[in-house]
Every structure is written in structure tokens, then in C-alpha cells.
Design an enzyme around this catalytic site. Structure first.
Site, PDB file in Angstrom:
ATOM      1  N   LEU A 274       0.453  -0.830  -0.109  1.00 43.34           N
ATOM      2  CA  LEU A 274      -0.357  -0.121  -0.040  1.00 43.34           C
ATOM      3  C   LEU A 274       1.047   1.750   0.003  1.00 43.34           C
ATOM      4  O   LEU A 274      -0.127   2.320  -0.044  1.00 43.34           O
ATOM      5  CB  LEU A 274      -1.031  -0.132   0.976  1.00 43.34           C
ATOM      6  CG  LEU A 274      -1.880  -0.771   0.982  1.00 43.34           C
ATOM      7  CD1 LEU A 274      -3.187  -0.829   2.599  1.00 43.34           C
ATOM      8  CD2 LEU A 274      -2.806  -1.022  -0.211  1.00 43.34           C
ATOM      9  N   ARG A 275       2.318   1.135   0.591  1.00 42.69           N
ATOM     10  CA  ARG A 275       2.919   2.233   0.620  1.00 42.69           C
ATOM     11  C   ARG A 275       2.969   2.971  -0.721  1.00 42.69           C
ATOM     12  O   ARG A 275       3.071   4.487  -0.739  1.00 42.69           O
ATOM     13  CB  ARG A 275       3.958   1.732   0.639  1.00 42.69           C
ATOM     14  CG  ARG A 275       4.816   2.314   1.261  1.00 42.69           C
ATOM     15  CD  ARG A 275       6.989   1.644   1.700  1.00 42.69           C
ATOM     16  NE  ARG A 275       7.900   2.750   2.258  1.00 42.69           N
ATOM     17  CZ  ARG A 275       7.547   2.767   3.496  1.00 42.69           C
ATOM     18  NH1 ARG A 275       7.007   1.393   4.254  1.00 42.69           N
ATOM     19  NH2 ARG A 275       8.821   3.089   4.448  1.00 42.69           N
ATOM     20  N   GLY A 276       2.828   2.378  -1.820  1.00 40.95           N
ATOM     21  CA  GLY A 276       2.572   3.600  -3.196  1.00 40.95           C
ATOM     22  C   GLY A 276       1.992   4.133  -3.329  1.00 40.95           C
ATOM     23  O   GLY A 276       1.535   5.256  -3.119  1.00 40.95           O
ATOM     24  N   THR A 279       1.713   7.020  -0.315  1.00 39.35           N
ATOM     25  CA  THR A 279       2.856   7.987  -0.963  1.00 39.35           C
ATOM     26  C   THR A 279       2.499   8.821  -2.649  1.00 39.35           C
ATOM     27  O   THR A 279       2.565  10.132  -2.214  1.00 39.35           O
ATOM     28  CB  THR A 279       3.779   7.587  -1.217  1.00 39.35           C
ATOM     29  OG1 THR A 279       4.150   6.463  -0.948  1.00 39.35           O
ATOM     30  CG2 THR A 279       5.127   8.445  -2.036  1.00 39.35           C
TER      31      THR A 279
END
Lengths: 337, 586
Positions: A274-276, A279
Site C-alpha cells: 500500500l506504500r505506493g 505516497t
């Protein structure tokens, strides 16, 4: 030493935008600048340092805590009671390649230990960088054992020191800024992941731009103060824009359509985790705030997508097109529907 | 007007004059020359040109950070009982020149530290509990003794204004001019004015010469100002710009500018679309550009013409011959030297017996420090107990380096080279995801070349592979020997080498470089047996259209795993290579 004004940098829009976004919202998680030599990577970062509006900090706190909400883990401010505060410049701390571990994380204060037999903690670079920026030039050449230290701190925002009989926890929340040249070696994937934005810089190839760069640099070297005066107004305007963007940020509205578009884009690119997505959202929001928009539009998403996602693709080393082209392609596909 | 064709020695002297006037401003000088009297004579001239009190320090090879950057002065710290800082070499050289011998062997980490100091003019000490910011406004003298593709690290070379080549200077010439006298500068270079035309002319010259990095024209502009300052003028004249282009830009050229007036639209700098003219034509020294007809030449033309005349002859051959790609801008042996520095990277300290490791004095002191009062140490004395003793830990990571030895000969090239390249690319991808290092050896014609020293940079690996030319005989023995040497180097650096040999096994060039199939095969088998003696794991991929007996025999002699390419789809091949790599230490 006078620094080259941020607003006098010619071109390199992507790099400048990424740095400004990190200044608007430090939670986007750092900027990696990779590219050709002699493109003014360090210059831009030092210019940004001079540009940042001053911040309020607890007087005497080695971690420059915010008087409004001192960090829980701050050993200095945890005592409570009335605190004095003052305006200080936002720290932009250099982590030189030759730094030793004790100076990075902090260690026993040798002077006090030897002279007075006191066991005292001397904060290191991570402490000084709290609430500011930590800059590592040639980040891909940083020794592995220092990278390991950074990885943990950058993720948690807390530096834990257990050495020489000391046991200290202190806040270390900073924007990690790294620069380097990919020809010197690749970056560890784990470290790559810690950077919110990754920008590629290339040497400008059109002659008028090149002449402009050399001319400005030459003028700066001849008369740094006079040159800076010429850009004072532009720098101040940029600073105001930053302050305004920070104030606007908490109230920014992210419409569902934008959220959905971000999710679709990340799905199309197959970014891990989910980081993408997170961000992408945060950076788009910071960009919108910086540009004075009321809502985060698809357009903001589109423009920031390459910087926010290019280093999160599962790497296909044989794809000559490179990750930038893949992101651009995906943006076109997702948003043309 | 520029001197028609100046000889390297007088250029070198002029460079010494200019650099001595502002060591930090010009970054420094890259000196390409073997060790010898000529180089010494030149260094003596330079020494004479700068003031007596200006430091000129030599940097020993393999210098550690405590001496380069600085740190705790142990003797003084122990004597006084409080931390005493010791300046490092960078800070000690402030205002003068730092001489770096064997720059081609400089590890990338050291080069990056030097580059940071060159950029900022200060050295940041964040070591041993000390925190200092010391001035370090020095210039670098990189002594490059590199042979063939060895070169000083690009990260440094690019920051130095000057390149001087003394390889062809005779000692007789060098002696003649040894009496250079020191001239004080009457004007500070940064007070010298420079008009926009000169800046534009330098940028255009850089573009015409294919100098991509902006540091080229930037340094040229600085040198033009230094030249004017040396002359006591406070404005840059035409001649200064012309000289700067000749001395700074020409040695960086990656292509030859067209001999006519500046290009109609001097736009993109990319490598396509340039047509290097014939070497003879371009090398012909032009004492003056086409000045006779049509009025005086513009400054741009003069600057470019001067630079063109000064392009080193070797460059012309490289550019026009269509031969190997120009490798100068890339750091030559970065990979190899990185491996060397890796064998003993200290990664901290732990309690231990100094007889079984290297004593870490600073950490020992730190461990002892809190107890001094309890132990009743007198002021100025430190009591160290055995339990305080710390030894340095070193990283003992063994890293796999996959060495690809690719047969690029005519027999292989015609049909199979593309496939072999494809195979190597696949294996490269494999190596990348494992974070192994890769190296590339190609053999064709008369011998074998190390196309790519061990590196972890995929960018460089792919570039090396793409530029690999094919054709010529098959010097199989030479190829195996080159791979053997590389494997030995990797092992010496503490790594684990694995060799992947791609060939059709049809050797026809013997070790001596002569033709003859029987002799060549005999040599190849000999080299293969020598390889086996090393005990390095290997795999041989037979690239012949039909599996061949010679390749099989060779694999047996090398004790390598044999795999025929026609039957090897990509999956099978990478599985086979992985099996060999994972087999554990041989």
C-alpha cells in the site's frame, strides 16, 4: 558560506518540485535524486535549506522538539513543566560518507566521561536532523552498516541507542534526502523503499539552457552576495508559498474520484503493498496545496506519479525503456479510459 | 590566436601556472603519466610555482578515514585525559594541493569523500565523538598511471579543470623548461569580469565537442578568469576563452566538431547524428580558422577551432575507427578496487581479545571512560581494565561475482552472438535480483578483453554488453585465462567467483596469437585444466547450432557443467546457473 539561491536554479523542475513537496509535507518520506554528474543535485538541496521558513523549537532541546507537541520519546522534554521556545532554522544535516556509527546514532560523551567520570549521552546526527532534513550525498556508497541503522530509524522515527551502558530513546523524524549516480552502484532495495519520491536528473542538452546555467553559476561565483540579492525576492515568494501550502494542507479535500484513480494506477503498475498508493496520495495532496488548489485533482496525480512510483515497480532489469516510461505509459492507459 | 600546435610539455607548464594561481578554484589536474623523471620534473615545477608555505601533501594508497578526514588523537587524548582532535589530510591540505598517486586504483568511497570536499571546500568530521567543520580548499593532483582501460574515477576527473598527458614527453624537453618562475597574481580571479559572449562561446564549444556535463564549461569559465587574472587584467579577453577551451574542453571531447563554422543549429548533444570526419583531415593543425575570406571569425569559431586543434590524437583514432566505445568518462576499475576495500571493512567493535582481532583503541577508551572516577584514576591518567578492551569487527560477507566469458568470434558472432547476448542478459537479471556482482570478458580476434570489471551496476553491465563487437578468430585459451585471472582477483578480494563461459568450443587462435586449430584447442584445454586447479565453479554454455564434441571436452577439462544452448530455453539456463551458484563453496 553563501549558498546558491534555490530560485536561481535553471530547469530541473522535477527535482525542485519533489524537494518542495517534501518541505510542504515531511511525511511523504524523503527524496532520492539520482542522475548525471554535475547537475546541481547538492546545490538544490543546500538552496532548499536556506529557503525553509524557521520553526519553533524548545530552547535547549537537543532534538529541537516542537513546543506545541514535544515528541513522546524526547528525554529532554518528557520532564514537563514550562518550557521556553524560540525560532530556529530547520536543520539540514549532512551525513558524510566517512561518518562513524557513534556520531550518527549518538554515543557516550567522551569528554565528560574522561574529565568528570559522568555517563552522559552525546546526541548524534540523527538527533540533530529531527524535524528537519538528513542529506546523504552519494547515498549508494554509504557503508552497509550505516544503511542498516538508517533503515530502522527512518521507518520508526525513533532512534534507540543501547551502547556503552547507555540506554536512550529519542525522536528522529526527518526527511531523508539522498543523491547519487547510478553508475557508481545500485541502491539497496530496502533503502530505496524508504524514499517517498525518486527523481531522475539529466544534464540539459539544449544550448540556451546550458548557457544560462553556466552564466548564473559564473555570476554567483564572482559576486555571491550581489547574485543572491537578485533572487531574494523570488526566494521569499517561494518561502511564502511554502508557508501557505503548509497551512492549507490539513484541510485539503481528496475526492473519491482521485482516490480511485490512484488505486487503479497502482494496480496497473503492480506496485508492491500500500506504500505506493499512500505516497502517491500524500504527494499529490502536497502538490495541490503548494499550487494553491482547493482539491486534489487527477491532474496533480498524473504529474507526480512518475516521481512517486518509479522506484516502486518490480524491477525488470531488461526493460530498456526504464521505469519512468512504464509509469508514463500506465498513466496514459489508466486515465484515457 | 592560439598557438598553432603546442607541445604537451609547454601545455603542461601552462596548466601548472594556471592551477597554481587558484588550486581550489580549478579543482586540480589529472596527470596521465607513468612514474618517472618527467612526472617528477613537472611536479617540481608545480611545487616551485606555489608559495613555500602552501601545503602539498601526498595521499598514501589505501588511506583510512581517520587519517583522511580526521578523528581522535589517541596519544594526546590518553596523555591529557580529555578528547583531543586530530586534523585529517584533507584539512591539512587547505589552500594547497593534494597529490593522489595511482589514482586509477582509488576506491569509490575515497573518491566520493574527495569529491565532497572539492565541492564544498570544507571537510565535515563526524567521527569518534567529534564534530567539526574544517576548511579544506585544496586542489587535487591525480596521478593516473592507468594502462588501457584503467582510469581515474570519473567522479573526480570530472571535477578537475585540467588533464595533462606526459606519456610522450621526452626527458630532454622536460629539463629545458624547469626554471619556471613564480608569478603572483595581481587580480583575484573572482574579481575578473566575463562577458556573456565568452560564456556562450565556451558553452557552444563544449556542445560541439560533445562535452555533456556542465562542469566542463563551468570550469572553462573559471580557467578563463584565472588566465586573465594571471595577466593582471580584470576582464576576460578572447585569448583567455580560447585558451580555456583548448586546455579544459578539448581533453574532455567525446567527438570531433565539424571543421566548418559552428553548426547551424547547435542543439542536442546526444550521441547520434555526429559524423566524425576522417582523422587525417581533423588532426591537421589549423593555425587559423577560415579567417581570410568573409571577415574575422567570430569568437565561437575561434574557441571551437582552438579546442579542435588540441584534441589528443588518440581520441581521433578512437572516434573515427568505429572501434571500442570511448570508455574514458566511466570509472575504470571501480568494481575491482571496491572489492579490494571490502575485504577489511570495519563495522563496529565488540569486547574481545586483541590477540584475536585488531584492537580498537577509541572504543576501548570509551568503554573505560565511565569508570575512571570509581577506579580512582589520577587526573590526566586513564585506567584501562581487560574488560574494557574492544576489538574491531570486520565484515566477512562473501559475495558472489558471476564472471561471464563470452565468445564473440566470427564463428560465434554470425548467428549466435545475439543469442549469447540474450542469454547473458537473462543471467544478468538473475544476478541483479540476487544482488551479486557481475563481470564480463569477451574474446575475439587476437585476445580477450575485460569488457566490464566486477560491478553491481546493471546500467554499466548492459551498456558493456550492448557495445560488444563480434567477429574474428576464437582465442579460446586467452578467454579462459582472462576469466581465470578475474576469478583469482575476486577471490583475493574475499568474494566467491562463478564463471559462465559461452562458446562454441571451436578454438582457432592459439595463446601466442597465431592461427591453427589443433594448436589452439590444445592451448584451450591447457587453460581449462589450469582453471580446474583453482576449484572455481563454472558452467559452459555451448552456443554452437549443434552441440559439439570440443565444447564438451572443454567442459570436462574445466570440470564445468555443460549446457547446450539450442536446448536451453531461458528458464532452464537460469535454473542451471543458479544450481551452480548455489552449490555452496567448491
Amino acid at each position: 558560506m553563501t549558498t546558491f539561491p534555490f530560485s536561481a536554479i535553471v530547469g530541473q523542475d522535477e527535482m525542485r518540485r519533489a524537494l518542495l513537496i517534501a518541505a510542504v509535507d515531511p511525511s511523504v518520506g524523503g527524496v532520492l535524486v539520482f542522475g548525471d554528474r554535475g547537475t546541481g543535485k547538492s546545490t538544490a538541496i543546500r538552496g532548499l535549506a536556506a529557503l525553509l521558513p524557521k520553526m519553533k523549537a524548545v530552547a535547549g532541546c537537543p532534538y529541537s522538539c516542537d513546543p506545541g507537541q514535544p515528541a513522546e520519546s524526547c528525554p529532554h522534554c518528557a520532564k514537563g513543566g514550562p518550557r521556553k521556545s524560540g525560532l530556529v532554522p530547520v536543520p539540514v544535516v549532512d551525513l558524510p560518507l566517512g561518518a562513524t556509527e557513534d556520531r550518527v546514532v549518538g554515543a557516550l560523551d567522551l569528554e565528560r566521561a574522561l574529565a568528570h567520570g559522568e555517563k552522559a549521552f552525546e546526541p548524534g546526527l540523527l538527533a540533530r536532523a529531527n524535524r528537519g532534513f538528513l542529506y546523504i550525498d552519494e547515498v549508494n556508497l554509504l557503508d552497509d552498516h550505516l544503511v542498516d541503522l538508517l533503515l530502522d530509524v527512518a521507518a520508526s522515527g525513533v532512534n534507540t541507542v543501547e551502547r556503552e551502558g547507555l540506554s536512550v530513546r529519542h525522536p528522529a523524524r526527518f526527511v531523508l534526502v539522498g543523491s547519487g549516480n547510478p553508475e557508481e552502484g545500485e541502491l539497496r532495495p530496502q533503502l530505496l523503499d524508504r524514499f517517498g519520491l525518486a527523481v531522475e536528473v539529466t544534464t540539459p542538452t539544449d544550448l540556451p539552457t546550458r548557457i544560462d546555467v553556466v552564466r548564473r553559476r559564473d555570476a554567483f561565483e564572482r559576486d555571491p552576495d550581489g547574485f543572491c540579492r537578485g533572487y531574494e525576492r523570488a526566494d521569499r515568494a517561494l518561502q511564502k508559498q511554502l508557508t501557505a501550502a503548509r497551512a492549507r494542507l490539513p484541510g485539503m479535500d481528496v475526492p473519491d474520484a482521485t482516490l480511485e484513480a490512484a488505486a487503479r494506477l497502482c494496480l496497473a503498475l503492480g506496485t508492491d503493498g500500500l506504500r505506493g498508493e499512500l505516497t502517491l496520495m500524500r504527494t499529490a495532496r502536497a502538490l495541490a496545496a503548494f499550487e494553491g488548489a482547493d482539491i486534489v485533482a487527477i491532474d496533480h496525480l498524473k504529474r507526480i506519479a512518475p516521481s512517486a512510483l518509479r522506484h516502486r515497480l518490480r524491477r525488470n532489469p531488461l526493460d530498456e525503456a526504464g521505469s519512468t516510461a512504464r509509469v508514463t505509459r500506465a498513466v496514459e492507459q489508466v486515465f484515457s479510459q | 590566436m592560439p598557438p598553432a600546435m603546442s607541445d604537451p610539455w609547454s601545455d603542461a607548464l601552462r596548466v601548472a601556472h594556471l592551477a597554481a594561481a587558484d588550486p581550489h578554484g580549478c579543482g586540480g589536474i589529472l596527470v596521465r603519466a607513468g612514474a618517472g623523471p618527467v612526472r617528477d620534473a613537472w611536479l617540481a615545477v608545480l611545487r616551485g610555482l606555489i608559495g613555500e608555505d602552501t601545503p602539498v601533501r601526498r595521499m598514501p594508497a589505501g588511506i583510512a578515514d581517520d587519517r583522511l578526514i580526521g578523528g581522535l588523537d589517541l596519544a594526546a587524548t590518553l596523555r591529557t585525559g580529555r578528547p583531543v582532535a586530530q586534523r585529517g589530510l584533507l584539512a591539512e591540505t587547505d589552500g594547497g594541493f593534494l597529490v593522489v598517486p595511482m589514482a586509477e586504483r582509488l576506491p569509490p568511497g575515497t573518491a566520493a569523500r574527495l569529491a565532497a570536499a572539492l565541492d564544498s571546500g570544507v571537510v565535515l568530521v563526524e567521527r569518534d565523538g567529534l564534530q567539526q567543520r574544517l576548511p579544506a580548499r585544496f586542489g587535487l593532483i591525480l596521478l593516473d598511471e592507468g594502462i588501457d582501460d584503467e582510469a581515474a574515477p570519473a567522479v573526480l576527473a570530472e571535477r578537475l579543470a585540467f588533464r595533462v598527458d606526459l606519456t610522450d614527453v621526452a626527458l630532454r624537453d622536460a629539463k629545458n623548461a624547469a626554471s619556471a618562475e613564480r608569478r603572483g597574481r595581481c587580480v583575484e580571479p573572482h574579481h575578473v569580469g566575463m562577458d556573456d559572449d565568452s560564456v556562450a562561446a565556451l558553452c557552444e564549444a563544449a556542445a560541439a565537442l560533445g562535452v555533456l556535463s556542465l562542469r566542463g564549461p563551468l570550469l572553462a569559465a573559471r580557467v578563463a578568469r584565472i588566465a586573465a587574472a594571471l595577466d593582471g587584467r580584470n576582464a576576460v579577453a578572447e585569448a583567455d576563452a580560447i585558451e580555456a577551451a583548448r586546455l579544459v574542453l578539448a581533453p574532455r571531447a567525446t567527438r570531433i566538431p565539424a571543421s566548418d563554422a559552428p553548426p547551424e543549429q547547435p542543439t542536442d548533444l546526444d550521441e547520434t547524428g555526429t559524423e566524425p570526419e576522417s582523422p587525417a583531415e581533423a588532426a591537421a593543425p589549423e593555425s587559423s580558422p577560415d579567417a581570410e575570406e568573409g571577415g574575422p571569425p567570430s569568437l565561437d569559431e575561434q574557441v571551437i577551432a582552438a579546442a579542435r586543434a588540441a584534441i589528443p590524437p588518440g581520441l581521433l583514432a578512437l572516434l573515427s575507427g568505429g572501434g571500442p566505445r570511448l570508455r574514458a568518462p566511466k570509472a575504470g576499475r571501480v568494481g575491482a578496487s571496491a572489492a579490494a576495500s571490502r575485504s577489511g571493512r570495519p563495522i563496529g567493535a565488540r569486547p574481545g581479545d586483541p590477540r584475536h582481532g585488531r584492537l580498537n583503541l577509541i572504543e576501548t577508551l570509551r568503554a573505560a571512560a565511565p569508570w575512571q572516577r570509581i577506579r580512582g584514576a589520577a587526573p590526566g591518567r586513564v585506567i584501562v581494565r581487560p574488560e574494557d578492551v574492544r576489538i574491531t569487527r570486520f565484515r566477512q560477507r562473501t559475495e558472489t561475482t558471476t564472471i561471464f566469458a563470452v565468445d564473440a568470434s566470427g564463428s560465434a558472432a554470425l548467428e549466435r552472438l545475439a543469442e549469447a547476448k540474450g542469454a547473458v542478459e537473462l543471467l544478468l537479471a538473475e544476478a541483479y535480483t540476487r544482488r551479486d556482482r557481475v563481470a564480463l570478458v569477451a574474446f575475439r580476434g587476437q585476445g580477450a578483453d575485460v569488457i566490464l570489471p566486477p560491478t553491481r551496476s546493471l546500467v554499466r553491465a548492459k551498456r558493456g554488453l550492448a557495445a560488444l563487437p563480434g567477429g574474428g578468430g576464437t582465442p579460446l585459451a586467452g578467454g579462459i585465462e582472462a576469466a581465470t585471472n578475474l576469478a583469482l582477483g575476486v577471490r583475493r578480494g574475499g568474494g566467491t567467483p562463478v564463471v559462465v563461459l559461452l562458446t562454441d568450443g571451436r578454438a582457432n587462435v592459439a595463446r601466442s596469437g597465431e592461427g591453427g586449430r589443433a594448436r589452439a584447442l590444445e592451448d584451450a584445454l591447457g587453460a581449462a585444466r589450469a582453471f580446474r586447479a583453482l576449484g572455481v565453479r563454472a558452467i559452459l554454455i555451448d552456443t554452437a547450432p549443434r552441440p559439439q564434441e570440443p565444447a564438451r571436452r572443454l567442459a570436462a577439462a574445466m570440470e564445468a557443467r555443460y549446457l547446450a544452448l539450442p536446448h536451453a530455453d531461458s528458464g532452464a539456463m537460469s535454473a542451471a546457473v543458479r544450481a551452480v551458484i548455489d552449490r555452496g563453496p567448491a
